[in-house]
Motif scaffolding. Structure first.
Motif, PDB file in Angstrom:
ATOM      1  N   GLY A  72       0.820  -1.212   0.000  1.00 38.76           N
ATOM      2  CA  GLY A  72       0.000   0.000   0.000  1.00 38.76           C
ATOM      3  C   GLY A  72       0.845   1.249   0.000  1.00 38.76           C
ATOM      4  O   GLY A  72       2.049   1.218  -0.256  1.00 38.76           O
ATOM      5  N   ALA A  73       0.190   2.362   0.304  1.00 38.09           N
ATOM      6  CA  ALA A  73       0.874   3.647   0.251  1.00 38.09           C
ATOM      7  C   ALA A  73       1.757   3.823   1.472  1.00 38.09           C
ATOM      8  O   ALA A  73       1.538   3.215   2.518  1.00 38.09           O
ATOM      9  CB  ALA A  73      -0.134   4.781   0.149  1.00 38.09           C
ATOM     10  N   TYR A  74       2.718   4.709   1.321  1.00 39.25           N
ATOM     11  CA  TYR A  74       3.683   5.002   2.374  1.00 39.25           C
ATOM     12  C   TYR A  74       2.978   5.438   3.654  1.00 39.25           C
ATOM     13  O   TYR A  74       3.308   5.028   4.745  1.00 39.25           O
ATOM     14  CB  TYR A  74       4.596   6.101   1.814  1.00 39.25           C
ATOM     15  N   ASN A  75       1.934   6.271   3.488  1.00 37.29           N
ATOM     16  CA  ASN A  75       1.284   6.812   4.676  1.00 37.29           C
ATOM     17  C   ASN A  75       0.064   5.984   5.123  1.00 37.29           C
ATOM     18  O   ASN A  75      -0.533   6.252   6.140  1.00 37.29           O
ATOM     19  CB  ASN A  75       0.871   8.265   4.454  1.00 37.29           C
ATOM     20  N   SER A  76      -0.332   5.005   4.310  1.00 33.74           N
ATOM     21  CA  SER A  76      -1.468   4.191   4.745  1.00 33.74           C
ATOM     22  C   SER A  76      -1.291   2.754   4.279  1.00 33.74           C
ATOM     23  O   SER A  76      -1.991   2.294   3.399  1.00 33.74           O
ATOM     24  CB  SER A  76      -2.775   4.765   4.190  1.00 33.74           C
ATOM     25  N   PRO A  77      -0.317   2.064   4.864  1.00 35.00           N
ATOM     26  CA  PRO A  77      -0.105   0.676   4.455  1.00 35.00           C
ATOM     27  C   PRO A  77      -1.265  -0.201   4.914  1.00 35.00           C
ATOM     28  O   PRO A  77      -1.956   0.141   5.867  1.00 35.00           O
ATOM     29  CB  PRO A  77       1.183   0.286   5.181  1.00 35.00           C
ATOM     30  N   SER A  78      -1.455  -1.292   4.189  1.00 34.70           N
ATOM     31  CA  SER A  78      -2.526  -2.206   4.575  1.00 34.70           C
ATOM     32  C   SER A  78      -1.987  -3.217   5.569  1.00 34.70           C
ATOM     33  O   SER A  78      -1.027  -3.940   5.288  1.00 34.70           O
ATOM     34  CB  SER A  78      -3.052  -2.926   3.333  1.00 34.70           C
ATOM     35  N   ILE A  79      -2.598  -3.229   6.735  1.00 36.28           N
ATOM     36  CA  ILE A  79      -2.111  -4.141   7.778  1.00 36.28           C
ATOM     37  C   ILE A  79      -2.325  -5.590   7.362  1.00 36.28           C
ATOM     38  O   ILE A  79      -1.492  -6.464   7.606  1.00 36.28           O
ATOM     39  CB  ILE A  79      -2.818  -3.827   9.109  1.00 36.28           C
ATOM     40  N   GLU A  80      -3.437  -5.825   6.672  1.00 34.73           N
ATOM     41  CA  GLU A  80      -3.700  -7.196   6.205  1.00 34.73           C
ATOM     42  C   GLU A  80      -2.628  -7.644   5.217  1.00 34.73           C
ATOM     43  O   GLU A  80      -2.140  -8.776   5.277  1.00 34.73           O
ATOM     44  CB  GLU A  80      -5.080  -7.267   5.549  1.00 34.73           C
ATOM     45  N   ALA A  81      -2.271  -6.736   4.303  1.00 31.40           N
ATOM     46  CA  ALA A  81      -1.237  -7.089   3.322  1.00 31.40           C
ATOM     47  C   ALA A  81       0.079  -7.383   4.025  1.00 31.40           C
ATOM     48  O   ALA A  81       0.808  -8.302   3.654  1.00 31.40           O
ATOM     49  CB  ALA A  81      -1.073  -5.962   2.311  1.00 31.40           C
ATOM     50  N   ILE A  82       0.363  -6.578   5.060  1.00 27.26           N
ATOM     51  CA  ILE A  82       1.597  -6.821   5.815  1.00 27.26           C
ATOM     52  C   ILE A  82       1.532  -8.188   6.490  1.00 27.26           C
ATOM     53  O   ILE A  82       2.465  -8.993   6.395  1.00 27.26           O
ATOM     54  CB  ILE A  82       1.807  -5.714   6.874  1.00 27.26           C
TER      55      ILE A  82
END
Lengths: 336, 330, 280
Positions: free
Chosen positions: A115-125
């Motif tokens: 996701g974006a630098y300022n709003s990463p996706s926690i699920e993706a992580i």
């Protein structure tokens, strides 16, 4: 109150809220550092790691004591400069996740994005099952940290806002990623480059220091002050920043540029914005325009605290020496 | 106190005095300090070169002109929207104009963004498109005013949603540009367009002024207005188009400058009553002066840096407005 | 009364959102007469007034003003014909009372010009005739309900239309002002103004009206005619579901102007034994 006597209480509330909102926004605008000035540092915690590797406790940029595997295998980088540094360390095999903004080196874009630098996706992580997430301190909100901790994902924060912090970050990343030697090498390269520049500048003497305007954006005209990474790099390369000492990223206008009349104007054009030359060429009385010293340096070389800031430093030094050698008498005249 | 009757004959000189003072301040203050005599000298010798002359003629005058134009357009359109919607909370952006303009601007910055004029052009189109959409919805419903306001809010939200979605795919830099642009900025005046914008705005303001009686009648509600002989559908379309065009021009030239359109009409009503014969010209002049003054302040307080002008309009306007409310409330 | 009917309603039906509101209404209004529309809440009185001034389109039947269908007249044509005193109104913005009354002159104003000297003269006369000249420079937002209704009446008068429509326009007035407005309406009627009003005040309606239209709660026409024809115990019970005592008294003659002409009686309706005011 005769005129607006039919404002109902709810409408008054709405007006009041709007006013407060506008005022708060205004204050935030005036104090942009407010978000990033730490404040989360007390969230010290030791993530319980399920794995059986040898572990070491590191102190990250938020002051947290973080217990990390000595040799992490799956790393997610939420910071473009960290991604670049990991490649420079030769540790890219460990990198399993990056952000949309990690565009250098080009092959970094092939990595899985979270996701974006300022709003990463926690699920993706979480899906990448990382054993280390590296995050910028000013993006690490308590909620995000808490969530990642609950997922038992170790988080290491970095905050490279200066040359010194960048050097330290390179060394620390080496240590955290299990390639201490490479980290030390990278850090000492930058240290050497800086030391070399300092010598050069000293040899050239203070008289040869031109006055420089570092622009970040043209419309509106946002410039880099002295208390920023580009500002520090400029000072290191022997230029005098025309911005107010201690400033960060103030918004200027052409009148101020005319009033300060810098010897050199450096711009970092973004794709799709108007060209700096066209922008400043409207004012032929600007010294930088007359002497052809409106120069472009890629934004990432100056604004991204990764390995390429060496390039940025060299480019700055080059611009400054060029300006001084081409028009030495005029430059010196301005110093009187 | 009777606001409607007091100062009845003084309003015009007072307004002009305010505008004059603001213009002088706008020309005198900034990073480069000027004394009054220097300013007069520069204004009397337009041909002279030199830093101060350039600053006044090439930078401050166009900027003062742009601020005056935008201030006038916003204050007058705010007045009109408040009257037609009978809503003291209406501001020029109430009918989704801000969302439309924002979307247009971001589209321009994301996809086209080669020429600098695409941004104002697309912002302008976006604003008009949003207005048109609101009007379509409202017409289909034989609109009560609250339907219009709701439709405006919805169209605005829709635009914002599309915009947020776009920003996920937009590169970071155009996004940052767009956000700055939306915050309102008087520095980037497209000088080529300023005269046309000014011409259209002045015509629209005069046109609206000539229908002052109509605006008066609209404040009584559309039902009553119809009984007083107003062809509601047609006249409302005319008023929306005129006011919407004013806002769209203002947005295209300077982004979203907040607060002027909300506060200025109210302040004038508190001072001189709600009659539009006086309100429209007073709003035009005071709105112009207010934004010119606010911009002068924005350029001066942190010189050489400047403060976004919307911050100044809110910081100065809100307390002053609250003071007026309290003063008149006694 | 041989004068032509300026307003004719024939077999008017109207539904609102599928619900029949008015059924088979037929009556006529002659110039210079006062017609009161009465009925219980929700019987469609205000809707009928809106239909009469062309704001709604009849479902079936016809409403004709001098042979033109009401809903085909433009707003301007209608405003030249009919001035309306609305029900209570909120004033979100504060106008000077004189400015508010001057809005009644909207249809006569040229674009670009405000009210003319002539307009202001008419405005002041209208204010004086509604006993509110002293309010002229007040701010509309600080008026009481009763004051506002008088100002609204003044505005309708300033409109100088031959027909005046009042939609419960005296509901907020005190007894004294209600009385003086009543007398003013009668005076206007004598001077050729046609008045159609929705009213709940049966006593004053009976006193000043030439004709009364009584509607049932379902929107049917119970009766149309002179007050003493319409206002019978049976009709009133059908309209309001209450029993009333009707006192018929001989008029004292010229003191009341002898109106309505056909009636030599004054009706007083006493829904309850208590009676306010003295018998004239």
């Amino acid at each position: 109150m005769h005129i607006t006597c039919h404002l109902r209480p709810i409408e008054l509330c709405v007006i009041t809220l709007r006013v407060i909102l506008v005022l708060v926004c205004g204050l935030l605008f005036l104090a942009p550092g407010i978000w990033s000035s730490g404040g989360y540092a007390t969230a010290a915690s030791v993530p319980p790691s399920p794995v059986q590797f040898a572990q070491t406790i590191h102190t990250d940029a938020l002051g947290r004591q973080v217990q990390l595997n000595d040799a992490p295998q799956r790393v997610v980088s939420l910071v473009p400069s960290v991604t670049e540094t990991i490649y420079a360390l030769g540790a890219q095999e460990l990198l399993v996740g990056v952000t949309d903004f990690c565009n250098y080196p080009p092959q970094a874009q092939d990595k899985q994005s979270v996701g974006a630098y300022n709003s990463p996706s926690i699920e993706a992580i979480a899906m990448l099952r990382p054993d280390l997430v590296i995050i910028a301190a000013d993006m690490a909100t308590p909620a995000l940290l808490q969530t990642l901790l609950e997922l038992k994902i170790p988080v290491y924060s970095v905050y490279p806002r200066s040359l010194k912090a960048t050097i330290e970050m390179q060394r620390d990343l080496g240590a955290v990623l299990g390639c201490t030697a490479a980290g030390a090498t990278l850090a000492s390269q930058l240290e050497q480059a800086i030391a070399q520049l300092n010598q050069e500048v000293e040899r050239a003497g203070a008289e040869a220091a031109p006055r420089v305007l570092l622009t970040i954006m043209l419309e509106p005209l946002v410039i880099a002050g002295t208390d920023t990474l580009p500002g520090e790099m400029l000072a290191c390369a022997g230029g005098i920043n025309v911005a107010t000492p201690g400033s960060r990223y103030p918004m200027w206008n052409m009148e101020s540029v005319l009033a300060f009349d810098p010897d050199i104007i450096i711009a970092s054009p973004h794709p799709g914005t108007s060209s700096p030359r066209d922008f400043f060429l409207r004012f032929k009385q600007l010294r930088a325009v007359q002497q052809g010293n409106v120069v472009e340096i890629p934004a990432d070389w100056l604004q991204r605290p990764g390995p390429r800031i060496i390039k940025g430093l060299e480019a700055l030094r080059q611009v400054i020496t060029d300006a001084v050698t081409h028009t030495p008498e005029k430059i010196n005249a301005t110093q009187r | 106190m009777r606001p409607s009757v007091r100062h009845t004959y003084l309003w015009l000189p007072l307004c002009l005095l305010f505008l004059g003072g603001a213009v002088v301040a706008g020309l005198m203050y900034g990073t480069v300090p000027l004394t009054p005599s220097e300013l007069v000298d520069i204004l009397l010798h337009p041909q002279s070169s030199g830093l101060k002359s350039t600053v006044v003629w090439q930078l401050r005058l166009p900027r003062v002109g742009l601020a005056a134009l935008v201030g006038m357009a916003l204050a007058v359109s705010g007045t009109v929207f408040q009257a037609v919607l009978r809503n003291p909370l209406a501001d020029p952006y109430i009918l989704g104009v801000s969302g439309g303009a924002a979307l247009g601007a971001v589209l321009a910055l994301t996809f086209f963004s080669v020429q600098s004029y695409t941004v104002p052009l697309l912002a302008f189109s976006g604003a008009l498109l949003a207005l048109f959409l609101v009007y379509l919805v409202a017409r289909a419903h034989q609109a009560a005013t609250h339907t219009l306001i709701l439709a405006g809010v919805m169209v605005g939200s829709l635009c914002t949603a599309v915009l947020m979605f776009l920003l996920l795919y937009a590169p970071a830099d155009p996004m940052r540009n767009a956000l700055f642009w939306l915050a309102g900025n008087l520095a980037r005046g497209e000088e080529r367009w300023l005269p046309y914008g000014a011409g259209v705005c002045v015509i629209l303001v005069l046109l609206l002024w000539s229908r002052a009686g109509l605006l008066d009648v609209f404040t009584q509600g559309e039902d009553v207005a119809a009984d007083l002989g107003v062809d509601i559908g047609r006249e409302r379309l005319f008023l929306f188009c005129a006011a919407g065009l004013l806002v769209a021009i203002a947005v295209a030239l300077a982004g979203l400058v907040g607060f002027v359109g909300l506060v200025v009409p109210h302040a004038i009503r508190l001072l001189w009553g709600a009659g539009h014969m006086r309100l429209i010209p007073a709003a035009a002049i005071i709105g112009a002066g207010f934004l010119v003054g606010a911009d002068a302040l924005a350029r001066t307080v942190l010189a050489p840096a400047e403060v976004p002008v919307g911050v100044v309009t809110a910081l100065v306007g809100a307390p002053f407005f609250l003071y007026l409310l309290r003063l008149r409330g006694r | 009364m041989m004068e032509a009917q300026m307003l004719q309603i024939q077999k008017l039906d109207f539904s609102y959102r599928g619900k029949k509101v008015l059924r088979q209404i037929s009556f006529g209004v002659e110039q210079g007469t006062i017609v009161s529309i009465m009925g219980a809440n929700g019987s469609g009185k205000s809707t009928l007034l809106r239909l009469l001034r062309g704001r709604l389109r009849p479902e079936s039947g016809s409403i004709r003003w001098d042979n033109a269908a009401a809903h085909k007249l433009s707003r301007r044509e209608m405003a030249l014909q009919v001035a309306v005193v609305p029900q209570q109104l909120q004033q979100p913005f504060g106008f000077q009372v004189r400015e508010m009354v001057a809005m009644g002159r909207y249809i006569y104003q040229q674009p670009l010009a405000g009210p003319s000297r002539q307009d202001w003269k008419i405005v002041d006369e209208a204010l004086a005739s509604t006993d509110s000249a002293h309010l002229a420079t007040r701010c509309s937002a600080e008026l009481s309900g009763g004051e506002l209704q008088r100002v609204m009446l003044a505005r309708a008068l300033a409109q100088q239309a031959p027909v005046l429509m009042l939609d419960e326009a005296t509901s907020q007035l005190d007894m004294g002002h209600k009385r003086s407005i009543c007398l003013l309406l009668r005076h206007l009627g004598q001077n050729g103004k046609t008045i159609v009003q929705v009213s709940h005040d049966m006593n004053s309606a009976a006193e000043i009206s030439h004709k009364i239209l009584l509607l049932s709660p379902a929107g049917e026409q119970i009766a149309f005619g002179s007050p003493h024809e319409v206002l019978t115990s049976a009709h009133i019970e059908a309209a309001y579901g209450v029993q009333v005592e009707i006192q018929r008294q001989s008029s004292t003659g010229g003191g009341r102007g002898g109106r309505p002409e056909e009636s030599t009686e004054i009706l007083r309706f006493l829904p309850q034994p208590l009676m306010f005011g003295s018998t004239p």
